[in-house]
Design a protein around this motif. Structure first.
Motif, PDB file in Angstrom:
ATOM      1  N   THR A  39       7.265   6.273 -76.229  1.00  0.00           N
ATOM      2  CA  THR A  39       8.282   5.456 -75.993  1.00  0.00           C
ATOM      3  C   THR A  39       9.448   5.616 -74.917  1.00  0.00           C
ATOM      4  N   ILE A  40       8.943   4.369 -73.547  1.00  0.00           N
ATOM      5  CA  ILE A  40       9.601   4.515 -72.742  1.00  0.00           C
ATOM      6  C   ILE A  40      11.380   3.995 -72.889  1.00  0.00           C
ATOM      7  N   ASP A  41      12.125   4.767 -72.088  1.00  0.00           N
ATOM      8  CA  ASP A  41      13.746   4.659 -72.715  1.00  0.00           C
ATOM      9  C   ASP A  41      13.812   3.867 -71.327  1.00  0.00           C
ATOM     10  N   SER A  42      13.816   4.600 -70.150  1.00  0.00           N
ATOM     11  CA  SER A  42      14.429   3.831 -68.972  1.00  0.00           C
ATOM     12  C   SER A  42      13.157   4.213 -68.214  1.00  0.00           C
ATOM     13  N   GLU A  43      13.139   3.993 -66.982  1.00  0.00           N
ATOM     14  CA  GLU A  43      12.385   3.655 -66.199  1.00  0.00           C
ATOM     15  C   GLU A  43      12.803   3.496 -64.674  1.00  0.00           C
ATOM     16  N   ALA A  44      12.266   3.727 -63.287  1.00  0.00           N
ATOM     17  CA  ALA A  44      13.126   3.405 -62.121  1.00  0.00           C
ATOM     18  C   ALA A  44      12.301   3.341 -60.552  1.00  0.00           C
ATOM     19  N   ASP A  45      12.307   2.261 -60.233  1.00  0.00           N
ATOM     20  CA  ASP A  45      11.209   2.723 -59.064  1.00  0.00           C
ATOM     21  C   ASP A  45      11.890   3.234 -58.614  1.00  0.00           C
ATOM     22  N   TRP A  46      12.523   3.911 -57.334  1.00  0.00           N
ATOM     23  CA  TRP A  46      12.945   4.868 -56.248  1.00  0.00           C
ATOM     24  C   TRP A  46      12.545   4.084 -55.006  1.00  0.00           C
TER      25      TRP A  46
END
Length: 98
Positions: A39-46
């Motif tokens: 399960t993806i909790d959060s993601e960020a494209d830097w």
């Protein structure tokens, strides 16, 4: 035995020399792989950033960060896929403390 899931964070640096479409395809590939196995909790494209030192003669990379929960066996598989995928300059997977 109960289904055990642990919390992890992964950072991947993708090669930008093949263009934005190739980077987007890699991001989607790993996003799908992680969501199918956890399960993806959060993601960020830097986004695109200058590297501190050249990696494979590249001075720029695209950073992608994901916090996820998964079974303890999955990070090893994710690391294996990172290592065999063209376009991945570096990757790191760490377990978050509970």
């Amino acid at each position: 035995m109960a289904n055990t899931t642990l919390s992890y964070e992964t950072v991947a640096i993708f090669n930008t020399k093949n263009g934005d479409e190739a980077v987007a395809a890699l991001v989607e590939k790993f996003k799908t792989l992680i969501s199918e196995n956890g399960t993806i909790d959060s993601e960020a494209d830097w986004g695109k950033r200058k590297l501190a030192y050249p990696i494979q003669d590249e001075t720029e990379g695209y950073y992608y960060v994901v916090n996820f929960t998964a079974a303890p066996e999955f990070p090893a598989e994710l690391d294996r896929v990172y290592k065999i995928t063209d376009g991945v300059l570096r990757s790191l997977i760490v377990a978050n403390e509970q």
